[in-house]
Design a protein around this motif. Structure first.
Motif, PDB file in Angstrom:
ATOM      1  N   LYS A   1       0.822  -1.213   0.000  1.00  0.00           N
ATOM      2  CA  LYS A   1       0.000   0.000   0.000  1.00  0.00           C
ATOM      3  C   LYS A   1       0.856   1.263   0.000  1.00  0.00           C
ATOM      4  CE  LYS A   1      -3.899   0.509   0.729  1.00  0.00           C
ATOM      5  NZ  LYS A   1      -4.962   0.915  -0.127  1.00  0.00           N
ATOM      6  N   VAL A   2       2.059   1.202   0.545  1.00  0.00           N
ATOM      7  CA  VAL A   2       2.916   2.390   0.616  1.00  0.00           C
ATOM      8  C   VAL A   2       3.356   2.824  -0.777  1.00  0.00           C
ATOM      9  CG1 VAL A   2       5.117   3.269   1.489  1.00  0.00           C
ATOM     10  CG2 VAL A   2       3.701   1.808   2.933  1.00  0.00           C
ATOM     11  N   ASN A   3       3.763   1.874  -1.605  1.00  0.00           N
ATOM     12  CA  ASN A   3       4.244   2.181  -2.949  1.00  0.00           C
ATOM     13  C   ASN A   3       3.173   1.973  -4.018  1.00  0.00           C
ATOM     14  OD1 ASN A   3       6.881   2.738  -2.006  1.00  0.00           O
ATOM     15  ND2 ASN A   3       7.248   0.536  -1.870  1.00  0.00           N
ATOM     16  N   GLY A   4       1.986   1.561  -3.610  1.00  0.00           N
ATOM     17  CA  GLY A   4       0.925   1.265  -4.564  1.00  0.00           C
ATOM     18  C   GLY A   4       0.168   2.497  -5.011  1.00  0.00           C
ATOM     19  N   LYS A   5      -0.560   2.332  -6.103  1.00  0.00           N
ATOM     20  CA  LYS A   5      -1.378   3.419  -6.647  1.00  0.00           C
ATOM     21  C   LYS A   5      -2.842   3.254  -6.260  1.00  0.00           C
ATOM     22  CE  LYS A   5       2.022   5.343  -8.804  1.00  0.00           C
ATOM     23  NZ  LYS A   5       2.707   6.431  -8.180  1.00  0.00           N
ATOM     24  N   VAL A   6      -3.414   2.073  -6.467  1.00  0.00           N
ATOM     25  CA  VAL A   6      -4.829   1.866  -6.166  1.00  0.00           C
ATOM     26  C   VAL A   6      -4.960   1.004  -4.907  1.00  0.00           C
ATOM     27  CG1 VAL A   6      -7.016   0.955  -7.018  1.00  0.00           C
ATOM     28  CG2 VAL A   6      -5.453   2.098  -8.589  1.00  0.00           C
ATOM     29  N   MET A   7      -4.674  -0.263  -5.019  1.00  0.00           N
ATOM     30  CA  MET A   7      -4.765  -1.170  -3.875  1.00  0.00           C
ATOM     31  C   MET A   7      -3.401  -1.743  -3.492  1.00  0.00           C
ATOM     32  SD  MET A   7      -8.272  -3.199  -4.773  1.00  0.00           S
ATOM     33  CE  MET A   7      -8.662  -3.813  -3.160  1.00  0.00           C
TER      34      MET A   7
ATOM     35  N   ALA B   1       2.328  -3.072  -7.010  1.00  0.00           N
ATOM     36  CA  ALA B   1       3.533  -2.791  -6.227  1.00  0.00           C
ATOM     37  C   ALA B   1       3.936  -4.021  -5.419  1.00  0.00           C
ATOM     38  CB  ALA B   1       3.303  -1.595  -5.311  1.00  0.00           C
ATOM     39  N   GLY B   2       2.966  -4.781  -4.945  1.00  0.00           N
ATOM     40  CA  GLY B   2       3.266  -6.019  -4.224  1.00  0.00           C
ATOM     41  C   GLY B   2       3.895  -7.060  -5.129  1.00  0.00           C
TER      42      GLY B   2
ATOM     43  N   ASP C   1       7.430  -5.956  -5.703  1.00  0.00           N
ATOM     44  CA  ASP C   1       8.276  -6.263  -4.550  1.00  0.00           C
ATOM     45  C   ASP C   1       8.565  -7.753  -4.472  1.00  0.00           C
ATOM     46  OD1 ASP C   1       9.573  -5.744  -1.956  1.00  0.00           O
ATOM     47  OD2 ASP C   1       7.855  -6.847  -1.154  1.00  0.00           O
ATOM     48  N   TYR C   2       7.572  -8.563  -4.760  1.00  0.00           N
ATOM     49  CA  TYR C   2       7.733 -10.014  -4.674  1.00  0.00           C
ATOM     50  C   TYR C   2       8.713 -10.537  -5.718  1.00  0.00           C
ATOM     51  CZ  TYR C   2       6.423 -14.898  -4.047  1.00  0.00           C
ATOM     52  OH  TYR C   2       6.446 -16.236  -3.789  1.00  0.00           O
ATOM     53  N   THR C   3       8.632  -9.999  -6.928  1.00  0.00           N
ATOM     54  CA  THR C   3       9.467 -10.518  -8.014  1.00  0.00           C
ATOM     55  C   THR C   3      10.786  -9.777  -8.181  1.00  0.00           C
ATOM     56  OG1 THR C   3       8.395  -9.074  -9.627  1.00  0.00           O
ATOM     57  CG2 THR C   3       7.465 -11.286  -9.323  1.00  0.00           C
ATOM     58  N   GLY C   4      10.856  -8.547  -7.694  1.00  0.00           N
ATOM     59  CA  GLY C   4      12.065  -7.754  -7.884  1.00  0.00           C
ATOM     60  C   GLY C   4      12.075  -6.982  -9.193  1.00  0.00           C
ATOM     61  N   VAL C   5      10.974  -7.015  -9.924  1.00  0.00           N
ATOM     62  CA  VAL C   5      10.836  -6.276 -11.182  1.00  0.00           C
ATOM     63  C   VAL C   5      10.322  -4.879 -10.852  1.00  0.00           C
ATOM     64  CG1 VAL C   5       9.632  -6.235 -13.404  1.00  0.00           C
ATOM     65  CG2 VAL C   5      10.379  -8.406 -12.445  1.00  0.00           C
ATOM     66  N   ASP C   6      10.734  -3.886 -11.618  1.00  0.00           N
ATOM     67  CA  ASP C   6      10.281  -2.523 -11.374  1.00  0.00           C
ATOM     68  C   ASP C   6       8.755  -2.443 -11.474  1.00  0.00           C
ATOM     69  OD1 ASP C   6      10.552   0.662 -13.007  1.00  0.00           O
ATOM     70  OD2 ASP C   6      10.629   0.219 -10.871  1.00  0.00           O
ATOM     71  N   ALA C   7       8.144  -1.695 -10.569  1.00  0.00           N
ATOM     72  CA  ALA C   7       6.681  -1.590 -10.521  1.00  0.00           C
ATOM     73  C   ALA C   7       6.107  -0.997 -11.805  1.00  0.00           C
ATOM     74  CB  ALA C   7       6.256  -0.757  -9.318  1.00  0.00           C
ATOM     75  N   LEU C   8       6.851  -0.119 -12.463  1.00  0.00           N
ATOM     76  CA  LEU C   8       6.378   0.473 -13.713  1.00  0.00           C
ATOM     77  C   LEU C   8       6.098  -0.608 -14.752  1.00  0.00           C
ATOM     78  CD1 LEU C   8       5.917   2.984 -15.540  1.00  0.00           C
ATOM     79  CD2 LEU C   8       8.314   2.750 -16.188  1.00  0.00           C
TER      80      LEU C   8
ATOM     81  N   ALA D   1      -9.164 -10.054 -11.408  1.00  0.00           N
ATOM     82  CA  ALA D   1      -8.086 -10.676 -10.639  1.00  0.00           C
ATOM     83  C   ALA D   1      -7.412  -9.656  -9.722  1.00  0.00           C
ATOM     84  CB  ALA D   1      -7.060 -11.307 -11.579  1.00  0.00           C
ATOM     85  N   TYR D   2      -7.243  -8.428 -10.210  1.00  0.00           N
ATOM     86  CA  TYR D   2      -6.617  -7.371  -9.419  1.00  0.00           C
ATOM     87  C   TYR D   2      -7.427  -7.113  -8.148  1.00  0.00           C
ATOM     88  CZ  TYR D   2      -4.541  -2.869  -8.230  1.00  0.00           C
ATOM     89  OH  TYR D   2      -3.900  -1.855  -7.584  1.00  0.00           O
TER      90      TYR D   2
END
Length: 124
Positions: free
Chosen positions: A12-18, A22-23, A26-33, A52-53
């Motif tokens: 939620k800290v780095n997320g845009k909607v829910m 961003a999760g 963080d889990y995969t190590g891929v950039d959120a963009l 699904a989101y």
């Protein structure tokens, strides 16, 4: 692997909607963009990723604030989630390197200090 650091959380800290994208980032190590762009492409081409989101957004827990102590620990746990076997090999290699360097230090002090060398020989 029941560690809280290996679970999937919404960020939620780095997320845009829910915080789902961003999760995933963080889990995969891929950039959120890139995760967000991929989600948008899938969502507008198929439609079901929106569902699904929101399901993931409601079912997953929020990321604890103190999950990682620093960036290096975060990268380590992302590596564990991506490839546990590779991470285990890297940790073993680090321990072998530490053991080798410790043996070099021990050898240096024993060879340069004859009294210490004699004491060690007496113990054998």
């Amino acid at each position: 692997m029941n560690s809280p650091r290996t679970r999937f959380y919404r960020d939620k800290v780095n997320g845009k909607v829910m915080g789902v994208c961003a999760g995933i980032a963080d889990y995969t190590g891929v950039d959120a963009l890139w995760i967000r762009l991929g989600f948008l492409v899938l969502a507008f081409s198929m439609g079901w990723p929106f569902f699904a989101y929101f399901v993931l957004g409601f079912l997953t827990d929020k990321k604890p604030g103190n999950l990682y102590s620093d960036r290096q620990e975060q990268k380590f746990w992302q590596g564990v989630r991506q490839s546990p076997a590779r991470t285990a090999r890297e940790v073993r290699a680090s321990f072998r390197d530490i053991d080798r360097r410790l043996a070099e230090v021990e050898n240096y002090y024993v060879n340069s200090n004859p009294r210490l060398s004699a004491e060690i020989e007496k113990l054998r």
